[in-house]
Design a protein around this motif. Sequence first.
Motif, PDB file in Angstrom:
ATOM      1  N   TYR A   6       0.831  -1.213   0.000  1.00  0.00           N
ATOM      2  CA  TYR A   6       0.000   0.000   0.000  1.00  0.00           C
ATOM      3  C   TYR A   6       0.863   1.259   0.000  1.00  0.00           C
ATOM      4  N   THR A   7       1.927   1.224   0.773  1.00  0.00           N
ATOM      5  CA  THR A   7       2.820   2.378   0.827  1.00  0.00           C
ATOM      6  C   THR A   7       3.544   2.554  -0.495  1.00  0.00           C
ATOM      7  N   LEU A   8       3.938   1.457  -1.107  1.00  0.00           N
ATOM      8  CA  LEU A   8       4.568   1.532  -2.438  1.00  0.00           C
ATOM      9  C   LEU A   8       3.608   2.109  -3.465  1.00  0.00           C
ATOM     10  N   ILE A   9       2.377   1.631  -3.463  1.00  0.00           N
ATOM     11  CA  ILE A   9       1.382   2.154  -4.405  1.00  0.00           C
ATOM     12  C   ILE A   9       1.162   3.645  -4.142  1.00  0.00           C
ATOM     13  N   GLY A  10       1.017   4.025  -2.881  1.00  0.00           N
ATOM     14  CA  GLY A  10       0.838   5.434  -2.547  1.00  0.00           C
ATOM     15  C   GLY A  10       2.006   6.290  -2.985  1.00  0.00           C
ATOM     16  N   THR A  11       3.223   5.781  -2.830  1.00  0.00           N
ATOM     17  CA  THR A  11       4.418   6.498  -3.267  1.00  0.00           C
ATOM     18  C   THR A  11       4.413   6.679  -4.776  1.00  0.00           C
ATOM     19  N   GLY A  78       0.672   3.526   6.361  1.00  0.00           N
ATOM     20  CA  GLY A  78       1.401   4.227   5.294  1.00  0.00           C
ATOM     21  C   GLY A  78       0.510   4.447   4.085  1.00  0.00           C
ATOM     22  N   GLY A  79      -0.245   3.421   3.728  1.00  0.00           N
ATOM     23  CA  GLY A  79      -1.151   3.530   2.592  1.00  0.00           C
ATOM     24  C   GLY A  79      -2.285   4.513   2.828  1.00  0.00           C
ATOM     25  N   VAL A  80      -2.818   4.529   4.042  1.00  0.00           N
ATOM     26  CA  VAL A  80      -3.908   5.459   4.371  1.00  0.00           C
ATOM     27  C   VAL A  80      -3.412   6.901   4.271  1.00  0.00           C
ATOM     28  N   PHE A  81      -2.268   7.201   4.886  1.00  0.00           N
ATOM     29  CA  PHE A  81      -1.743   8.565   4.814  1.00  0.00           C
ATOM     30  C   PHE A  81      -1.413   8.947   3.371  1.00  0.00           C
ATOM     31  N   ALA A  82      -0.868   8.005   2.613  1.00  0.00           N
ATOM     32  CA  ALA A  82      -0.554   8.276   1.207  1.00  0.00           C
ATOM     33  C   ALA A  82      -1.823   8.548   0.405  1.00  0.00           C
ATOM     34  N   ALA A  83      -2.866   7.786   0.646  1.00  0.00           N
ATOM     35  CA  ALA A  83      -4.125   7.983  -0.089  1.00  0.00           C
ATOM     36  C   ALA A  83      -4.688   9.375   0.181  1.00  0.00           C
ATOM     37  N   PHE A  84      -4.710   9.770   1.454  1.00  0.00           N
ATOM     38  CA  PHE A  84      -5.229  11.107   1.778  1.00  0.00           C
ATOM     39  C   PHE A  84      -4.363  12.201   1.157  1.00  0.00           C
TER      40      PHE A  84
END
Length: 130
Positions: A6-11, A78-84
């Motif tokens: 998720y963090t990779l996708i968000g990045t 990480g993914g949640v913060f990246a999405a927002f």
Amino acid sequence: MEGYNYTLIGTLVAIAIYIWSILKVGAARGKSGVAAPATTGHPEFERTFRAQQNTLEQIVIFLPLVWVTAHLWGDTWGGVFAAFWCVGRVIYILSYIAAAEKRSIGFLISGLASFAALVAGFIGVVSAMI
């Protein structure tokens, strides 16, 4: 890299948004006739350029924070913060280009995502030390 999907996708989405903002500046240059290296001229170009520059300023803060958060609290956070952050940035860019005074909501969303990641990072580090 297993465990941080998720963090990779968000990045990757954050970087794609930044590249999109760069392309918008190029299109605005062509549309308004503002030749490089000029950064002033037509108001729509100037708003587009500032939206891109602010996104650059913010991504430098955001990316390390989202990875610190993912490391300390897990990939989901990480993914949640990246999405927002990504949603906020898209709103910010589109709103700023339309009218500078409309950019606040997008800035608030992405800014809060970065601030929340910063707080989460400090809490995680201090908790680990205790």
